[in-house]
Motif scaffolding. Structure first.
Motif, PDB file in Angstrom:
ATOM      1  N   MET A  96      11.465  13.745   8.522  1.00  0.00           N
ATOM      2  CA  MET A  96      10.152  14.106   9.061  1.00  0.00           C
ATOM      3  C   MET A  96      10.262  14.245  10.562  1.00  0.00           C
ATOM      4  O   MET A  96      10.305  13.274  11.269  1.00  0.00           O
ATOM      5  N   ARG A 135       2.234  20.712  13.230  1.00  0.00           N
ATOM      6  CA  ARG A 135       1.120  19.794  13.118  1.00  0.00           C
ATOM      7  C   ARG A 135       1.014  19.170  11.744  1.00  0.00           C
ATOM      8  O   ARG A 135       0.340  18.197  11.559  1.00  0.00           O
ATOM      9  N   ARG A 193      -1.649   9.921   2.034  1.00  0.00           N
ATOM     10  CA  ARG A 193      -2.320  10.039   3.321  1.00  0.00           C
ATOM     11  C   ARG A 193      -3.821  10.053   3.159  1.00  0.00           C
ATOM     12  O   ARG A 193      -4.532  10.385   4.084  1.00  0.00           O
ATOM     13  N   ILE A 214       9.117  15.372  14.371  1.00  0.00           N
ATOM     14  CA  ILE A 214       7.825  15.508  15.024  1.00  0.00           C
ATOM     15  C   ILE A 214       7.920  16.483  16.167  1.00  0.00           C
ATOM     16  O   ILE A 214       7.658  16.156  17.298  1.00  0.00           O
ATOM     17  N   PHE A 215       8.314  17.671  15.853  1.00  0.00           N
ATOM     18  CA  PHE A 215       8.221  18.744  16.825  1.00  0.00           C
ATOM     19  C   PHE A 215       6.847  19.362  16.705  1.00  0.00           C
ATOM     20  O   PHE A 215       5.953  18.798  16.106  1.00  0.00           O
ATOM     21  N   SER A 216       6.701  20.568  17.264  1.00  0.00           N
ATOM     22  CA  SER A 216       5.357  21.127  17.261  1.00  0.00           C
ATOM     23  C   SER A 216       4.954  21.618  15.896  1.00  0.00           C
ATOM     24  O   SER A 216       4.624  22.766  15.707  1.00  0.00           O
ATOM     25  N   ALA A 253      -6.128  13.061   7.118  1.00  0.00           N
ATOM     26  CA  ALA A 253      -6.375  12.755   8.527  1.00  0.00           C
ATOM     27  C   ALA A 253      -6.364  13.978   9.420  1.00  0.00           C
ATOM     28  O   ALA A 253      -6.046  13.887  10.586  1.00  0.00           O
ATOM     29  N   ARG A 268       2.614  14.865   9.758  1.00  0.00           N
ATOM     30  CA  ARG A 268       2.155  13.567   9.290  1.00  0.00           C
ATOM     31  C   ARG A 268       0.680  13.544   8.960  1.00  0.00           C
ATOM     32  O   ARG A 268       0.155  12.549   8.556  1.00  0.00           O
ATOM     33  N   THR A 316      -9.047   7.155  16.689  1.00  0.00           N
ATOM     34  CA  THR A 316      -9.225   8.474  16.083  1.00  0.00           C
ATOM     35  C   THR A 316     -10.642   8.987  16.353  1.00  0.00           C
ATOM     36  O   THR A 316     -11.522   8.206  16.703  1.00  0.00           O
ATOM     37  N   GLN A 342      -4.092   3.089  18.477  1.00  0.00           N
ATOM     38  CA  GLN A 342      -3.274   4.292  18.638  1.00  0.00           C
ATOM     39  C   GLN A 342      -2.551   4.252  19.976  1.00  0.00           C
ATOM     40  O   GLN A 342      -1.342   4.168  20.042  1.00  0.00           O
ATOM     41  N   SER A 343      -3.286   4.334  21.037  1.00  0.00           N
ATOM     42  CA  SER A 343      -2.664   4.201  22.353  1.00  0.00           C
ATOM     43  C   SER A 343      -3.667   3.513  23.268  1.00  0.00           C
ATOM     44  O   SER A 343      -4.832   3.368  22.932  1.00  0.00           O
TER      45      SER A 343
END
Lengths: 160, 596
Positions: B1, B7, B134, B3-5, B159, B10, B552, B529-530
């Motif tokens: 999996m 979308r 998911r 995680i480049f561009s 999501a 995930r 989110t 998240q951050s």
């Protein structure tokens, strides 16, 4: 941690000063035609139009002065488990993004940025308000950062 | 999996638009369903339910056009001209219904073990695949017209944001409920049982009653129609492993019954204590839906649920009246009367009509969405039921609530009422639909607010959860162990500075702010998240900073303003660490798998 924006044990990496040049070029592209139009109006139509000319000129000069300082203030740091991005002089902000929360990484470079040899790396989590974007990186550094973030993100995959 | 561009990596939602009008269509049309599942269609009455909206819209446009000039309109009905009018309307109706019928024909879905596939679109075909692991929430929505005919729409939230839900509209009610049970069971990680096949002619399964054709099985290998829960023999592996309300548990109640459950306020680990045979063993009487005759043989049984609180209509009405919108209505009416009296011209009052309509619609919206609000807890997660004209049943599985926010305006201070909202990935923020879906309790008393918090976080992580909740809702300074904002923050926020504060428990971060408009935000550590710190020039002079938790999209934006700079920086560091530790020990996304 003594100061809020100087975390202990963190070495900040800085972005290329060419970002300042790119931003100044954008500013010039916007301001010069506007000024030309306003000056023409002022000369041909009414002397009152010198007021907006003065205002636009003052604004442009102020932005030009602060752009370099802003670019110097833009910094990022890769820690073991998260990425820190710091920006701003007057309105400062610091964002901490855990690697395991990253959803995807964008590397973008518009035509002007390509001319100046810089690219921008943007991290996305599930929260759209995570504005962790680092502009002004040389393309090689941007690619390296992207790969490191991707591999660290996979290693610490944590779902949503 | 990687995680480049990309979308879709995930988010759980993958959509491909294939082909245009007349172009070659990949995988569309008569392609086989993945994994041997069969394609199913929505109920044939769907075009009528969809088409009427378009028809009414055209009618409304036409009405607004002709209402400009009444003389001309009346002239239309003289002589034979009304035939033309009726004929035009009939043509429009036929076109609307025909379009909807074609759209219905081109729409189909299939359910496999790990995803739901949906194909739709007439000119631009679209294939959408939603991964079940998911899954963020499953909603059953019944608009008024659909409720009258016994149909329901099933919405799966993954999501991807506001517009990414997989919407199956409309299915028959029993079929929709059985499908919801099945999807939740698959998302929970339960395996579809490989029971020996049952001949379609068993009493209770009438394949001819299924819409859309011969395929009566949901998947290859139909389970028994009585819906045996897999591994039901061993209590350790079933949904009954979830403790709800431990010592205070009452017998499971059918929907709508008003037996409340007193949620314990002490730490009750949700998934570790096996339940004694009694209230919650799977198969106990309760709102268990044996898949009815028209639902097809489904292998899963609906999870039992226990009601935790419900909202009496009287309180909802009083609360809607005691709100800013209602006050706006009253003010607008008074202003209209004053205007008319002063200007002696009745036409002057019409200026306020749009504002009045807006305020009335807000109040009506609150009443409509909150009527009959009930919340229950089940092994499938939180189940919310509400709605007057549009009945909605939401199921939010465990671990999908990203943040909880409680707020109280000045008009509710006297009665101590709170509005509880949640962030769920997939319920869009800012949209009307998103605001409707994100409510955990529209008007809660303090006890019910504590119960709502318990629904999401059964274990708040402190020794005195009720004390912490009380301090959060109405405390000041450092009551309840909160770390307050320093005194010098009164220069930037003189009204509310005594309420700003945070508290870190073992499981969550509690943020408190606001004096006139009180706010409490709770973010479980593993759902962070951050994090961010912000500081303006004035704050820098005073040595303050604002601490933000990014979550989110949703109504809850947790932040505490004007904390001491060093304290905020320390909190940032510690919170990042705590979030990482909590992520390492959180329950898996398939919430039944750990007990299986």
């Amino acid at each position: 941690m003594s100061m809020p924006f100087e975390p202990d044990g963190v070495t900040w990496s800085h972005v290329s000063p060419r970002l300042a040049s790119a931003r100044l070029t954008t500013l010039a592209i916007v301001v010069v035609p506007l000024l030309a139009v306003l000056v023409a109006v002022a000369v041909l139509a009414t002397p009152w139009a010198w007021i907006p000319v003065g205002v636009v000129l003052a604004l442009a000069v102020w932005i030009a002065i602060t752009v370099r300082r802003q670019v110097r203030a833009l910094g990022y740091a890769e820690r073991d488990d998260d990425l820190l991005v710091r920006r701003g002089i007057v309105f400062r902000s610091l964002v901490v993004v855990p690697y395991g929360r990253m959803q995807y990484v964008d590397v973008t470079a518009g035509p002007l940025a390509r001319r100046f040899g810089i690219a921008s790396v943007q991290l996305h989590t599930a929260a759209p308000s995570t504005s962790a974007s680092i502009e002004g990186l040389p393309p090689a550094e941007a690619a390296r950062l992207r790969d490191r973030l991707a591999s660290r993100g996979e290693a610490r995959l944590a779902g949503l | 999996m990687s995680i480049f561009s990309g979308r879709s990596a995930r988010g759980g939602l993958e959509g491909t638009v294939t082909g245009g009008a007349g172009g070659p269509v990949r995988d569309g049309g008569a392609g086989p369903a993945p994994d041997g599942a069969t394609w199913r269609r929505m109920h044939p009455v769907t075009p009528a339910l969809r088409g009427w909206k378009f028809f009414v819209a055209v009618l409304a446009i036409g009405w607004f056009q002709v209402a400009q000039d009444l003389e001309q309109t009346l002239g239309l009905f003289r002589g034979h001209r009304w035939v033309v009018v009726v004929g035009t309307l009939a043509v429009v109706a036929v076109i609307a219904f025909a379009y909807s019928a074609v759209a219905w024909r081109m729409t189909r879905f299939a359910v496999t073990d790990d995803a739901v596939h949906l194909q739709s679109g007439i000119l631009f075909r679209q294939q959408r695949r939603a991964r079940l692991d998911r899954l963020q929430a499953v909603d059953l929505v019944q608009p008024l017209l659909a409720r009258l005919v016994g149909l329901a729409e099933l919405r799966l939230e993954v999501a991807g944001g506001a517009g990414s839900a997989v919407s199956l509209a409309f299915l028959r009610e029993p079929e929709a409920e059985a499908l919801r049970t099945e999807l939740l069971a698959l998302a929970a990680g339960l395996q579809r049982p490989a029971a020996p096949g049952v001949p379609p002619g068993t009493p209770g399964t009438a394949p001819s009653a299924l819409p859309g054709g011969p395929a009566a099985e949901v998947v290859g290998g139909p389970g028994s129609p009585s819906g045996v829960l897999p591994a039901a023999a061993s209590p350790a592996g079933t949904r009954a492993d979830v403790v709800i309300g431990s010592q205070d548990a009452a017998a499971p109640v059918a929907d709508g019954s008003a037996v409340p459950v007193t949620p314990p306020h002490g730490p009750v680990p949700l998934a570790t204590v096996p339940v004694a045979p009694g209230p919650l063993v799977a198969g106990a009487p309760g709102p268990v839906l044996t898949p009815g005759p028209a639902a097809g043989p489904s292998a899963f049984q609906a999870a039992p649920e226990q009601q935790v609180y419900d909202l009496p209509m009287g309180r909802l009405l009083v609360a809607s009246i005691r709100s800013g919108a209602a006050v706006g209505v009253v003010v607008a009416l008074i202003a209209a009367v004053v205007l008319v009296v002063l200007s002696r011209d009745p036409g002057g009052a019409f200026v306020l009509v749009p504002g009045l309509i807006g305020a009335v619609s807000v109040v009506w919206g609150r009443v409509n969405q909150g009527a009959g609000f009930r919340a229950a807890i089940s092994p499938d997660g939180i189940r919310l039921r509400h709605g007057l004209t549009e009945a909605r049943t939401q199921t939010v599985p465990p671990g999908r609530v990203q943040a909880i926010g409680l707020q109280q305006g000045p008009f509710w201070r006297g009665r101590d009422w709170w509005r509880v909202e949640i962030n769920v990935a997939g319920y869009g923020a800012g949209t009307d639909q998103g605001a409707r879906e994100s409510v955990l309790h529209p008007v809660a008393t303090r006890d019910e607010a504590a119960a709502a918090l318990w629904l999401v976080l059964p274990d708040l992580g402190t020794a005195d959860p009720r004390g912490v909740i009380d301090a959060a809702l109405s405390g000041r300074d450092d009551e309840g162990g909160f770390t307050p904002a320093p005194r010098r923050s009164r220069w930037v926020d003189p009204i509310g500075f005594r309420r700003h504060g945070f508290l870190v428990t073992d499981r969550a971060l509690v943020l408190r702010s606001g004096r006139v408009f009180r706010r409490v935000d709770v973010v479980p550590h593993e759902r962070t998240q951050s994090l961010g710190l912000e500081q303006g020039p004035l704050q820098r002079r005073l040595g303050l900073a604002t601490f933000v938790v990014h979550s989110t999209p949703g109504p809850v934006s947790p932040r505490v303003a004007h904390l001491d700079g060093a304290v905020a920086a320390a909190l940032l560091d510690e919170q990042a660490r705590r979030a990482r530790q909590a992520r390492a020990v959180q329950r898996p996304e398939q919430w039944m798998r750990e007990q299986g």
